[in-house]
Each structure stands twice: as structure tokens, then as C-alpha cells.
Design an enzyme around this catalytic site. Structure first.
Site, PDB file in Angstrom:
ATOM      1  N   LYS A 126     134.838 107.285 107.608  1.00  0.00           N
ATOM      2  CA  LYS A 126     135.998 107.139 106.820  1.00  0.00           C
ATOM      3  C   LYS A 126     137.213 108.108 107.140  1.00  0.00           C
ATOM      4  O   LYS A 126     138.273 107.636 106.545  1.00  0.00           O
ATOM      5  CB  LYS A 126     135.378 107.530 105.346  1.00  0.00           C
ATOM      6  CG  LYS A 126     134.285 106.748 104.789  1.00  0.00           C
ATOM      7  CD  LYS A 126     134.569 105.216 104.958  1.00  0.00           C
ATOM      8  CE  LYS A 126     133.457 104.265 104.362  1.00  0.00           C
ATOM      9  NZ  LYS A 126     133.807 102.963 104.987  1.00  0.00           N
ATOM     10  N   LYS A 166     134.012 114.387 100.583  1.00  0.00           N
ATOM     11  CA  LYS A 166     133.467 113.150 101.056  1.00  0.00           C
ATOM     12  C   LYS A 166     132.850 113.032 102.306  1.00  0.00           C
ATOM     13  O   LYS A 166     133.346 113.621 103.353  1.00  0.00           O
ATOM     14  CB  LYS A 166     134.571 111.960 100.876  1.00  0.00           C
ATOM     15  CG  LYS A 166     135.010 111.890  99.647  1.00  0.00           C
ATOM     16  CD  LYS A 166     136.083 110.708  99.665  1.00  0.00           C
ATOM     17  CE  LYS A 166     136.456 110.236  98.045  1.00  0.00           C
ATOM     18  NZ  LYS A 166     137.243 108.964  98.283  1.00  0.00           N
ATOM     19  N   LYS A 209     142.292 115.157  97.325  1.00  0.00           N
ATOM     20  CA  LYS A 209     142.422 115.409  95.890  1.00  0.00           C
ATOM     21  C   LYS A 209     141.853 114.431  94.853  1.00  0.00           C
ATOM     22  O   LYS A 209     141.718 113.302  95.359  1.00  0.00           O
ATOM     23  CB  LYS A 209     144.028 115.591  95.683  1.00  0.00           C
ATOM     24  CG  LYS A 209     144.479 115.896  94.391  1.00  0.00           C
ATOM     25  CD  LYS A 209     145.979 116.425  94.478  1.00  0.00           C
ATOM     26  CE  LYS A 209     146.391 117.138  93.082  1.00  0.00           C
ATOM     27  NZ  LYS A 209     145.275 118.204  92.774  1.00  0.00           N
ATOM     28  N   ILE A 211     141.829 112.001  92.348  1.00  0.00           N
ATOM     29  CA  ILE A 211     142.705 110.956  91.450  1.00  0.00           C
ATOM     30  C   ILE A 211     142.040 110.905  90.320  1.00  0.00           C
ATOM     31  O   ILE A 211     141.125 110.066  90.042  1.00  0.00           O
ATOM     32  CB  ILE A 211     143.419 109.643  92.080  1.00  0.00           C
ATOM     33  CG1 ILE A 211     143.736 109.814  93.483  1.00  0.00           C
ATOM     34  CG2 ILE A 211     144.408 109.035  91.173  1.00  0.00           C
ATOM     35  CD1 ILE A 211     145.053 110.749  93.592  1.00  0.00           C
ATOM     36  N   LYS A 245     129.223  98.266  91.132  1.00  0.00           N
ATOM     37  CA  LYS A 245     130.152  97.662  90.253  1.00  0.00           C
ATOM     38  C   LYS A 245     129.374  96.739  89.629  1.00  0.00           C
ATOM     39  O   LYS A 245     128.387  96.086  89.800  1.00  0.00           O
ATOM     40  CB  LYS A 245     131.327  96.780  91.280  1.00  0.00           C
ATOM     41  CG  LYS A 245     132.212  97.515  92.200  1.00  0.00           C
ATOM     42  CD  LYS A 245     132.775  96.842  93.332  1.00  0.00           C
ATOM     43  CE  LYS A 245     133.610  97.510  94.108  1.00  0.00           C
ATOM     44  NZ  LYS A 245     133.822  96.754  95.322  1.00  0.00           N
ATOM     45  N   GLU A 296     139.342 103.156 101.194  1.00  0.00           N
ATOM     46  CA  GLU A 296     138.462 102.654 102.324  1.00  0.00           C
ATOM     47  C   GLU A 296     138.519 101.205 102.678  1.00  0.00           C
ATOM     48  O   GLU A 296     139.208 100.546 101.871  1.00  0.00           O
ATOM     49  CB  GLU A 296     136.931 103.036 102.285  1.00  0.00           C
ATOM     50  CG  GLU A 296     136.281 102.694 100.892  1.00  0.00           C
ATOM     51  CD  GLU A 296     135.069 103.585 100.592  1.00  0.00           C
ATOM     52  OE1 GLU A 296     134.749 104.481 100.160  1.00  0.00           O
ATOM     53  OE2 GLU A 296     133.811 102.778 100.709  1.00  0.00           O
ATOM     54  N   ASN A 298     136.382  97.563 103.484  1.00  0.00           N
ATOM     55  CA  ASN A 298     135.194  96.929 103.581  1.00  0.00           C
ATOM     56  C   ASN A 298     135.190  95.993 104.542  1.00  0.00           C
ATOM     57  O   ASN A 298     135.652  94.768 104.266  1.00  0.00           O
ATOM     58  CB  ASN A 298     134.596  96.575 102.191  1.00  0.00           C
ATOM     59  CG  ASN A 298     134.603  97.546 101.147  1.00  0.00           C
ATOM     60  OD1 ASN A 298     134.011  98.805 101.583  1.00  0.00           O
ATOM     61  ND2 ASN A 298     134.951  97.458  99.834  1.00  0.00           N
ATOM     62  N   ARG A 300     133.800  93.477 105.490  1.00  0.00           N
ATOM     63  CA  ARG A 300     132.544  92.469 105.107  1.00  0.00           C
ATOM     64  C   ARG A 300     133.217  91.669 104.161  1.00  0.00           C
ATOM     65  O   ARG A 300     134.036  91.678 103.406  1.00  0.00           O
ATOM     66  CB  ARG A 300     131.240  93.017 104.851  1.00  0.00           C
ATOM     67  CG  ARG A 300     131.522  93.576 103.371  1.00  0.00           C
ATOM     68  CD  ARG A 300     129.847  94.512 102.794  1.00  0.00           C
ATOM     69  NE  ARG A 300     130.223  94.747 101.504  1.00  0.00           N
ATOM     70  CZ  ARG A 300     130.663  95.899 101.096  1.00  0.00           C
ATOM     71  NH1 ARG A 300     131.377  96.733 101.993  1.00  0.00           N
ATOM     72  NH2 ARG A 300     130.800  96.396 100.234  1.00  0.00           N
TER      73      ARG A 300
HETATM   74  C1  MV4 Z   1     138.158 108.746  94.794  1.00  0.00           C
HETATM   75  C2  MV4 Z   1     138.317 108.677  93.499  1.00  0.00           C
HETATM   76  C3  MV4 Z   1     139.213 109.642  93.025  1.00  0.00           C
HETATM   77  N1  MV4 Z   1     139.943 110.266  93.714  1.00  0.00           N
HETATM   78  N2  MV4 Z   1     138.598 109.283  95.414  1.00  0.00           N
HETATM   79  C4  MV4 Z   1     134.353 105.713  94.493  1.00  0.00           C
HETATM   80  C5  MV4 Z   1     133.621 105.088  95.780  1.00  0.00           C
HETATM   81  C6  MV4 Z   1     134.403 104.880  96.728  1.00  0.00           C
HETATM   82  N3  MV4 Z   1     135.060 103.654  96.884  1.00  0.00           N
HETATM   83  C7  MV4 Z   1     135.536 105.797  96.462  1.00  0.00           C
HETATM   84  N4  MV4 Z   1     135.568 106.036  95.214  1.00  0.00           N
HETATM   85  C8  MV4 Z   1     136.350 106.983  94.528  1.00  0.00           C
HETATM   86  N5  MV4 Z   1     137.140 107.870  95.271  1.00  0.00           N
HETATM   87  C9  MV4 Z   1     139.606 110.264  94.977  1.00  0.00           C
HETATM   88  N6  MV4 Z   1     140.207 111.088  95.882  1.00  0.00           N
HETATM   89  C10 MV4 Z   1     137.471 107.689  92.755  1.00  0.00           C
HETATM   90  C11 MV4 Z   1     136.575 106.975  92.997  1.00  0.00           C
HETATM   91  C12 MV4 Z   1     135.943 105.881  92.140  1.00  0.00           C
HETATM   92  C13 MV4 Z   1     135.029 106.520  91.378  1.00  0.00           C
HETATM   93  C14 MV4 Z   1     134.814 107.852  91.406  1.00  0.00           C
HETATM   94  C15 MV4 Z   1     133.542 108.262  90.381  1.00  0.00           C
HETATM   95  C16 MV4 Z   1     132.916 107.196  89.444  1.00  0.00           C
HETATM   96  C17 MV4 Z   1     133.277 106.016  89.656  1.00  0.00           C
HETATM   97  C18 MV4 Z   1     134.328 105.372  90.445  1.00  0.00           C
HETATM   98  C19 MV4 Z   1     134.569 104.184  90.675  1.00  0.00           C
HETATM   99  C20 MV4 Z   1     135.244 103.597  91.328  1.00  0.00           C
HETATM  100  C21 MV4 Z   1     135.987 104.625  92.186  1.00  0.00           C
END
Ligand code: MV4
Length: 506
Positions: A126, A166, A209, A211, A245, A296, A298, A300
Site C-alpha cells: 500500500k 496502516k 490523516k 478523512i 461491504k 488503494e 484492487n 481483481r
Molecule cells: C481511510 C478512511 C479514512 N481516512 N483512510 C477502510 C478499508 C480500506 N479500504 C481503507 N479504509 C478507510 N481508509 C483515511 N485516511 C476510511 C476508510 C473506510 C472505513 C474506515 C473505518 C470504518 C469503515 C470504513 C469503510 C470504508 C472506508
């Protein structure tokens, strides 16, 4: 033809499907429609599964646990050689994003129906993915690259709080830790490293940071091996629980034509940065000001691909097979049109009234909803035993309508028709969501399911009724509910809608 980045394309007539369940059936159907013969692989638990029965050939590859069957590269390649399969489709999960599997296929002269191994590798790390797309001008969430604990602590205080630690080898929320105050950062970094090392064998972590109140919106891409890359619109994927999801839709309530074009063009740039080929998805976070940031990629086919197929009319799985056979894309970006609205509910064998605990057992009844605008992609049948060996998702219910209102009303109808007996399912969760004022008016973000939605809440009838009426009226007027009830508007009286509704019913 074999490229230096590990992509092999050639016309093949026999395909091994290295997966199970609903996605194995989905790939099998796409292949059969193209006249491609199919080879299924199955574990003990899937001996009687539909994909085994419908494939032209089927090979047992091991005991039920995935580590003894669907995850064993050598077993998959052995079947490919034994059966004469010239290509392998990995589906999603299992080996779909394992670069070493893609490379092993190509080394064996077998077409991997997916991207080059090099692209899987780059996007699988990542932090490397962030660096690569940043160099291509793609906006990423403000953050700090990998470094020593001291370097990360200093950078974290620069970024500000809240932030996320992360795992570079993670993804999909795995190994992600929120930090709200500076004093907690050192321990969070140490804990995230330990978890990442244990889970992925790589303790590398980076900071982003956080969001807040963002939405998870992703762009579907298709790229052939002749330099043609296009996007097929967006999918709203914010309704998640523990990073799984639950409901996806296309288009997104908050994306207009201009934002769609800008996100699509950025997604194409990210794909071109890694010489991407085949189907892929760029995940973005969209904040309340509609700024979007690369999360990110995916590499696939995604579970939720059907909502894109329904609004664009593109069969994504068939396009994957055509691309892997070396064909040029038959459409250009100008040909891509989004029409109508599609919503997917993932049907999981779990108990929504008991903390969504997985439910196992033998399915005694499986009565599928049908009718106009209803699609069910399922991998189960009466007599099928739902086991703890695999993911709890047993099918996907996808409903299509000219407007979001129609798609919602159709989903409500289809959910009442869907009968699965023998295991508990989350159908009541979906029915509750389709009644939710916030869902109906598109006022949700990534935290909604976990922080503001409960199976026990019954919304105030007037708000709920107003929202449902708004949806109904919007549907019959060919509008979006938002045009009648703007997000955030909490009309306490539904009478003004009732008046319109009464007129409409005549
Ligand atoms: C984040 C975020 C907020 N700020 N990164 C979740 C899994 C992966 N796809 C990345 N994800 C997130 N990354 C930053 N900098 C919010 C998510 C996020 C999420 C986070 C907590 C709970 C549910 C979530 C659902 C979709 C995305």
C-alpha cells in the site's frame, strides 16, 4: 504473447476457475457464453456445489479448509496441466491478488485472467502504491511514508489528529488503527507493527490523516493489452461493517457528471502508472467537500461488479476473458453510458439480531426473488451445507431501476420474496436499511452502519414515511429522492408529500 511484466495473453478455449460459490458460477456462465470450456476445482465441502455440476470437468483438490484446497497454488496448477486448461480465472479472494500465483501461471505457460504480476505486486504494497500513483499525479490522503518509530511519531504530529496507522502489506481495513491523540501514537505504531508482522509477515506501517465523514467510492476500470484503458463509472461502497461491504450501488448519490469524469480520469492515470491490464478498481475516499483521495487499488474482479454491469450494460467478466485472450476493448470511453440505478445487497449467513454471528447449517429452502430488474448471483441450493470454512456471503441480490427510487422499491419487494430456510441470514438487516430515512435520502458515510444504524431502532414514522413517500414520488416523477428531500432535510411533516402522492395515485 508474454510481456516482461508478467502478462501472458493468448486465445484459449479451456478455462480453469480457481474459485467457488457464486463467483465460480458467474465466471462459468461468462465462459460458456463465449464458447469456452470450463474446469472446476472443489474441496470436500463443495463436492455437490453448483459450479462442480455445471462445469465441463471438475477436479477434487483437497479438504475443506481453504489452506488445503483453494489456496494451494501447486494443486491449482496441477489441475490446469492435467485438464489441459490454458487459462485460469482466480475470481476474488483466495489467490486473486497473490502476485506469485499470477507469475506461476505465466511461468507454466498458462494465461492468468487478470493483471500482470508486477502490477499486483506494486498495488499490493500500500505504501508503494501510494508513491507510484502520487508520481502519476493522483491525489492521495495526506500522510507519512514508512520510517522508524521516531520518524513516524514526528511525522504524525505534523499531520495532525485524528490519523490512521496502516499496514503497508494490509488493505481492506486489515491492520488499520485510528489514533485520536498524540499521546497514543507511539503505542499505536508499535501495536500496528506487531499485528502487521503477525498477519502479513511484514511489520511495515505508514500514516494517513483520517478523512472524517468520508464516503468510500470506487471506480471500475477495464484495460486491454493494447494500451486502451477506460472507466465504467463509480460504485458507492460506504455501507460496510467491520470493513465488509454490505450494500453497494451505482451510481453514487453524491457523484455528478463532472466529479465522475475527474475521478475516472484519475483512476485511469493510476492504472497506467503500473501498466495495468484487465479489470481493476481504484478505491477513493470522498470528503464532504467532494475532494477525493486514492486509498488503494484492487487488482481483481470485485464482489460488487454486478451494479456496474447493470447500469453500463457491460459484461465485465466476459471483457476480462476477451482481454486475457489478447483482444482489444470493443468500446471506447465515449461509448460508456450509465443508465438507471442498481443496488446490491450481500446476503450473508449471519444473525443480524445476535451481533451478526455467522450462521451455519443445511439450507432446506432457497426461494429466489425474480421479476423485472431483479438479479440473484448465488452459490447455494436446497441441501447445501453452509460451513465455517468460507466467507459467510451465500448470494448477492441486485435490483435495477430507472431511478434510485425504483431500485429501492424493487429491492424492498425482492427482499420480501427471498426465502432462505435452514440458516439465519441478514435479509432483515437489508429490509431495515431499505426503510432507513438516511439510506433513502443518501445521508450516510463509512461510519453509518457501525455507529448510527441499529436493528432495534424504529425511526419516527413521520420521518420514515416522509422518506419513503419521497422515494415513491421521486420514482413516479422520474426524479431522485434528493430532488424532493435534500440530504439533511428532516421534514417532520409528510403531508406535503402525501398531497403529491395522492395526486400521483389517481
Ligand atoms: C481511510 C478512511 C479514512 N481516512 N483512510 C477502510 C478499508 C480500506 N479500504 C481503507 N479504509 C478507510 N481508509 C483515511 N485516511 C476510511 C476508510 C473506510 C472505513 C474506515 C473505518 C470504518 C469503515 C470504513 C469503510 C470504508 C472506508
Amino acid at each position: 504473447m508474454t510481456r516482461t511484466d508478467g502478462l501472458l495473453t493468448k486465445k484459449f478455449d479451456k478455462l480453469l476457475i480457481a474459485n467457488r460459490g457464486e463467483i465460480a458460477m458467474r465466471i462459468l456462465r461468462a465462459a460458456h457464453e463465449l464458447g469456452i470450456e470450463t474446469v472446476a476445482v472443489y474441496s470436500d465441502a463443495d463436492r455437490n456445489a453448483p459450479h462442480v455440476r455445471y462445469a465441463h470437468e471438475a477436479y477434487h483438490i483437497g479438504s475443506s479448509p481453504a489452506r488445503d484446497s483453494y489456496l494451494v497454488i501447486d494443486k491449482i496448477l496441477d489441475v490446469a496441466k492435467k485438464s489441459g486448461a490454458e487459462a485460469v480465472h482466480p475470481g476474488y479472494g483466495f489467490l486473486a491478488e497473490r502476485a506469485e500465483f499470477a507469475q506461476a501461471c505465466v511461468d507454466a505457460g498458462i494465461v492468468f485472467v487478470g493483471p500482470p504480476a508486477a502490477a499486483i505486486r506494486t498495488m499490493g504494497d500500500k505504501q508503494t502504491a501510494r508513491e507510484t500513483v502520487t508520481a502519476a499525479g493522483v491525489p492521495v490522503v495526506p500522510g507519512a511514508p514508512v520510517g522508524t518509530d521516531e520518524e513516524l511519531i514526528a511525522a504524525g504530529n505534523e499531520i495532525g489528529f485524528p490519523l490512521l496507522v496502516k499496514a503497508s502489506a494490509g488493505g481492506g481495513g486489515k491492520g488499520m488503527r485510528p489514533v485520536y491523540e498524540a499521546k497514543d501514537l507511539p503505542d499505536a505504531i508499535a501495536a500496528a507493527r506487531r499485528e502487521a508482522q503477525a498477519a502479513f509477515g511484514d511489520g511495515t506501517v505508514y500514516l494517513e490523516k483520517m478523512i472524517v465523514d468520508g464516503r468510500h467510492i470506487e471506480i471500475q476500470l477495464l484495460a486491454d493489452s493494447h494500451g486502451n484503458t477506460l472507466y465504467l463509472g463509480e460504485r458507492e461502497c460506504s455501507l460496510q461493517r467491520r470493513h465488509q461491504k454490505l450494500i453497494e450501488e451505482s451510481p453514487s448519490f453524491v457523484v455528478d457528471e463532472d466529479l465522475r469524469r475527474r475521478m475516472g480520469e484519475v483512476a485511469v492515470a493510476a492504472a497506467k502508472a503500473v501498466d495495468y491490464v484487465n479489470a481493476g478498481t481504484i478505491e477513493f475516499l470522498v470528503d464532504k467537500e467532494k475532494n477525493f483521495y486514492f486509498l488503494e487499488m484492487n487488482t481483481r474482479l470485485q464482489v460488487e461488479h454486478p451494479v456496474t454491469e447493470l447500469v453500463t450494460g457491460v459484461d465485465i467478466v466476459q471483457e476480462m476473458l476477451r482481454i486475457a485472450r489478447g483482444r482489444k476493448l470493443r468500446i471506447t470511453q465515449d461509448d460508456v453510458q450509465m443508465k438507471g440505478w442498481a443496488i446490491e445487497c450481500r446476503i450473508n449467513a449471519e444473525d443480524p439480531y445476535n451481533n451478526y454471528l455467522p450462521s451455519t447449517g443445511t439450507i432446506t429452502t432457497s426461494r429466489l426473488p425474480t421479476g423485472p430488474g431483479v438479479r440473484v448471483d448465488t452459490g447455494v441450493f436446497p441441501g447445501y451445507e453452509v460451513t465455517p470454512y468460507y466467507d459467510s456471503m451465500i448470494s448477492k441480490l441486485i435490483c435495477y431501476g430507472e431511478t434510485r427510487g425504483e431500485a429501492v422499491l424493487r429491492m424492498r419487494r425482492a427482499l420480501t420474496e427471498y426465502r432462505i430456510m435452514g440458516v439465519k441470514t441478514n435479509i432483515p438487516f437489508h429490509q431495515h436499511m431499505m426503510d432507513s430515512h438516511r439510506f433513502l435520502t443518501g445521508q450516510f458515510d463509512t461510519k453509518f452502519v457501525e455507529e448510527r444504524f441499529s436493528m432495534n431502532d424504529r425511526e419516527a414514522t413521520d420521518h420514515l414515511e416522509a422518506a419513503i413517500l419521497a422515494t415513491l414520488v421521486a420514482h413516479r416523477q422520474g426524479q431522485q429522492a434528493s430532488q424532493i428531500m435534500a440530504p439533511g432535510e428532516r421534514d417532520t411533516s409528510n403531508w406535503k408529500y402525501l398531497g403529491r402522492w395522492e395526486r400521483l395515485r389517481r
